[in-house]
Enzyme design. Structure first.
Site, PDB file in Angstrom:
ATOM      1  N   ASP A 327       0.856  -1.175   0.000  1.00  0.00           N
ATOM      2  CA  ASP A 327       0.000   0.000   0.000  1.00  0.00           C
ATOM      3  C   ASP A 327       0.907   1.245   0.000  1.00  0.00           C
ATOM      4  OD1 ASP A 327      -2.157   1.726   0.020  1.00  0.00           O
ATOM      5  OD2 ASP A 327      -3.259   0.596   1.530  1.00  0.00           O
ATOM      6  N   GLU A 517     -11.132   6.226   4.203  1.00  0.00           N
ATOM      7  CA  GLU A 517     -10.140   5.611   5.081  1.00  0.00           C
ATOM      8  C   GLU A 517     -10.309   6.069   6.541  1.00  0.00           C
ATOM      9  OE1 GLU A 517      -6.210   5.074   3.367  1.00  0.00           O
ATOM     10  OE2 GLU A 517      -6.994   5.473   1.389  1.00  0.00           O
TER      11      GLU A 517
HETATM   12  C1  BGC Z   1      -5.271   2.930   0.224  1.00  0.00           C
HETATM   13  C2  BGC Z   1      -5.397   1.970  -0.897  1.00  0.00           C
HETATM   14  C3  BGC Z   1      -5.247   2.681  -2.213  1.00  0.00           C
HETATM   15  C4  BGC Z   1      -3.922   3.405  -2.247  1.00  0.00           C
HETATM   16  C5  BGC Z   1      -3.678   4.160  -3.536  1.00  0.00           C
HETATM   17  C6  BGC Z   1      -4.054   3.807   0.093  1.00  0.00           C
HETATM   18  O1  BGC Z   1      -4.112   4.834   1.017  1.00  0.00           O
HETATM   19  O2  BGC Z   1      -5.238   2.229   1.450  1.00  0.00           O
HETATM   20  O3  BGC Z   1      -6.645   1.322  -0.833  1.00  0.00           O
HETATM   21  O4  BGC Z   1      -5.352   1.771  -3.277  1.00  0.00           O
HETATM   22  O5  BGC Z   1      -3.887   4.329  -1.186  1.00  0.00           O
HETATM   23  O6  BGC Z   1      -4.461   5.274  -3.637  1.00  0.00           O
HETATM   24  C1  BGC Z   2      -3.642   9.848  -1.683  1.00  0.00           C
HETATM   25  C2  BGC Z   2      -4.376   8.555  -1.599  1.00  0.00           C
HETATM   26  C3  BGC Z   2      -3.728   7.729  -0.603  1.00  0.00           C
HETATM   27  C4  BGC Z   2      -3.573   8.451   0.714  1.00  0.00           C
HETATM   28  C5  BGC Z   2      -2.805   7.633   1.682  1.00  0.00           C
HETATM   29  C6  BGC Z   2      -3.570  10.488  -0.339  1.00  0.00           C
HETATM   30  O1  BGC Z   2      -2.890  11.681  -0.411  1.00  0.00           O
HETATM   31  O2  BGC Z   2      -4.315  10.671  -2.575  1.00  0.00           O
HETATM   32  O3  BGC Z   2      -4.383   7.897  -2.825  1.00  0.00           O
HETATM   33  O4  BGC Z   2      -4.527   6.601  -0.443  1.00  0.00           O
HETATM   34  O5  BGC Z   2      -2.932   9.661   0.554  1.00  0.00           O
HETATM   35  O6  BGC Z   2      -2.658   8.274   2.908  1.00  0.00           O
END
Ligand code: BGC
Ligand code: BGC
Length: 633
Positions: A327, A517
């Site tokens: 991730d 998230e």
């Molecule tokens: C998320 C993932 C996601 C990745 C890319 C992460 O923060 O947990 O689900 O695919 O970012 O955006």
């Molecule tokens: C990104 C996401 C990612 C996340 C993780 C964001 O800034 O746009 O894709 O999942 O950070 O913390």
């Protein structure tokens, strides 16, 4: 200008010798560095050969630096100003994060990705990039794309085949922009609805994710991954992301997300692992690791460092032969010592690292670990072979550049019709006193609430940006517009400030504001899963005066029991996406209410974690509840 042949023939022998020597030297150099002319005829370029043979041939030509490059995934903002690094470092993959909605049209996306791809093709061996995006409910980064209900709604519909059709459309609308890979489906099992990712789950019962994983993976990947309507799928997050305990997260102010899942190995297998077996059986090409940790009795282990679960269980026992991607900065979370984190992650079985910013640091670190022998070349070869296998399957060596043929169908009527069907099927009727629903359409309606006329709220997170926004950039139909399409008379007043006189029936659409998230984890005064004051006032005002239905637009159950006096009908609409008219379909009887709760609905959020089968199970509405109506035409 060149000398004529007879003239050349008259040159002294010394020149001939020099020429011959030069030729020999050139071929020696050619053998040593494999110039492009050789690579052009190499067997890895031959589409007639089996993929395994092509992979082996290519792997045999690669330097260790080129191999590590393939294992590197960078974010677009990280390479925007340094695109030459793509060829120089042989970077294998790019992605754009959830907030990088970089372009408005499929053609502009394709032009950008092609620009990066040309850089990759310029590398010594010309290995194409694979480009990934979070198309988790449609291509949320593309304004004209159709946005489907989030997974929780698809789970409520109890129709995996329909979910598979939504995935196939998402795939087509995504590949048409030049993107090859989606970070979906989340086959997570949400055991505590306070989790900010509950809506990415098909529900609390692993049976749902087990059933959905196959059709959805096949929907994304199609019959042929190389087709211009297919994308590589990702089963995520491996494993136990939906089982984390409240208060165990150490990320920012998160409460559950990225925390610790504590259970026995048997429980882990039954609740969280089983859906991955379905995804693997369906041929999923990639698996993303979870930020969370698993505690099977010996203390928490970060999933990114868990060699037992990744190597032994996923790749060994489950037979996963695609590649494992970390991730976003997930490897960094293993510990403060970056070299140790990288070594641990790669040895645990991670094949590609979503770095995504400091890619040079990752590359030099991994190279040093290989040099010292802490990471074996066999492990690297295995990782790279897995990645290359998917690139060949995607047809990237034959057609590396975008095929935007499908751009014309992005957001088409046909695609929106499937989304509307999914929305209608996902509606769950929880209360229906005196058979208030379905409505006839002849009533004089009074519509209120923050979710009635807000595309952004009905789409939720991962729409236009990571967290989503109340003001949406997408095309679509709000719930209000859907109601207005059918109803003879509609008064709309978001805060119910317009007079109610003359109304027969009120509809109050309460909503959560968008989140994603751990930002959406509920409790401790953060997102509290409660009806907002304004929406509560609208319910009191409207439902105190006329027959009324409350529709809940949310990613999970919300605390609503104390607002239900005077409410005749209650509907869970989840996060329907761009086709709000689907909510109106069963509301007016064009379709039946047929959805069922994919999660238990608590009375108060402190009742979480609440799952069917718990001792003293006392939900407001139990898992599986869904009142039925007949379609009246
Ligand atoms: C998320 C993932 C996601 C990745 C890319 C992460 O923060 O947990 O689900 O695919 O970012 O955006
Ligand atoms: C990104 C996401 C990612 C996340 C993780 C964001 O800034 O746009 O894709 O999942 O950070 O913390």
């Amino acid at each position: 200008m060149g000398a004529s042949l007879p003239a050349l023939l008259r040159r002294p022998a010394i020149l001939w010798i020099a020429l011959a020597a030069a030729l020999v030297a050139a071929s020696v150099i050619a053998l040593l560095v494999v110039p492009r002319s050789d690579a052009d005829e190499a067997s890895y370029r031959d589409p007639a050969l089996p993929v395994a043979e092509r992979v082996e041939d290519l792997l045999g030509r690669m330097t260790i630096e080129e191999k590590v490059g393939q294992m590197t995934q960078a974010a677009v903002p990280a390479v925007e100003d340094t695109p030459a690094d793509i060829a120089e470092l042989g970077i294998g993959s790019l992605l754009n994060g959830g907030s990088d909605a970089l372009h408005d049209t499929p053609e502009d996306w394709a032009a950008m990705i092609d620009g990066f791809q040309r850089r990759a093709l310029d590398s010594r061996l010309g290995i194409p990039l694979v480009y990934g995006i979070d198309a988790v409910h449609g291509n949320g980064a593309l304004p004209g794309a159709v946005i489907f209900p989030h997974n929780i709604g698809l789970g409520a519909a109890h129709d995996p085949e329909l979910a598979g059709r939504t995935a196939a459309i998402t795939a087509a609308e995504t590949r048409a922009t030049g993107v090859h890979w989606t970070f979906a489906p989340c086959v997570c099992v949400a055991r505590d609805s306070r989790w900010g990712r509950t809506y990415e789950s098909y529900g609390e019962d692993p049976g749902l994710a087990i059933e959905y994983a196959g059709p959805v993976v096949r929907g994304f990947q199609g019959e042929d991954l190389a087709a211009n309507t297919s994308v590589l799928a990702t089963a995520k997050h491996y494993v136990g992301d939906g089982g984390t305990a409240y208060g165990t997260s150490t990320t920012e102010d998160y409460l559950l997300d990225q925390g610790v899942t504590t259970l026995t190995e048997d429980e882990l297998r039954q609740l969280h692992l089983a859906p991955f077996q379905s995804a693997v059986d369906a041929g999923v090409g990639s698996v993303m690791v979870s930020y969370s940790s698993t505690d099977l009795g010996d203390g928490p282990v970060k999933a990114h460092a868990d060699g037992y679960l990744l190597n032994d269980v996923l790749k060994g026992e489950l037979g996963f032969d695609g590649f494992v991607v970390s991730d976003w900065q997930g490897v960094d979370q293993i510990g403060d010592d970056y070299a140790e984190a990288v070594r641990t992650a790669i040895n645990a079985g991670i094949d590609m690292v979503m770095v995504p910013f400091e890619y040079e640091r990752f590359i030099t670190t991994l190279l040093a670990e290989i040099e010292s022998g802490a990471v074996s070349e066999d492990r690297i070869d295995d990782a790279v072979a897995r990645i290359l296998t998917q690139k060949f399957a995607l047809g990237l060596f034959e057609r590396p550049l975008a095929d935007t043929t499908g751009a014309a169908d992005v957001g088409s009527e046909a695609h929106r019709a499937v989304a509307r069907e999914a929305v209608a099927a996902s509606q769950v009727l929880l209360r229906n006193e005196n058979d208030l629903l379905p409505l006839t359409g002849d009533e004089r309606l009074y519509v209120a609430g923050s979710g009635a006329d807000s595309l952004g709220r009905q789409m939720g997170g991962w729409s236009g940006s990571w967290q989503g926004t109340v003001e949406s950039v997408h095309d679509g139909t709000t719930l209000l517009a859907g109601i207005q399409e059918t109803a003879a008379s509609v008064t709309y007043s978001e805060k119910a400030t317009e007079p109610l006189e003359g109304a027969d029936v009120g509809i109050v659409v309460v909503a959560e504001d968008p989140y994603a998230e751990g930002v959406g984890d509920a409790g401790a005064g953060k997102h509290d899963m409660r009806v907002s004051e304004a929406d509560a006032a609208a319910i009191d005002h409207v439902c105190g005066a006329v027959d009324c239905a409350v529709i809940v637009v949310s990613g999970r159950p919300i605390e609503i029991e104390s607002h239900l006096d005077g409410v005749d009908a209650l509907v869970a609409a989840w996060l329907p996406g761009s086709e709000g008219a689907g909510v109106a379909d069963p509301l007016f009887g064009r379709t039946a209410y047929d959805g069922r709760l994919p999660v238990s609905w608590p009375r108060v959020l402190e009742d979480e974690p609440l799952n069917v089968g718990d001792p003293d199970y006392d939900p407001l509405f139990p898992f599986g509840l869904g009142l039925r109506t007949e379609a009246t035409g």
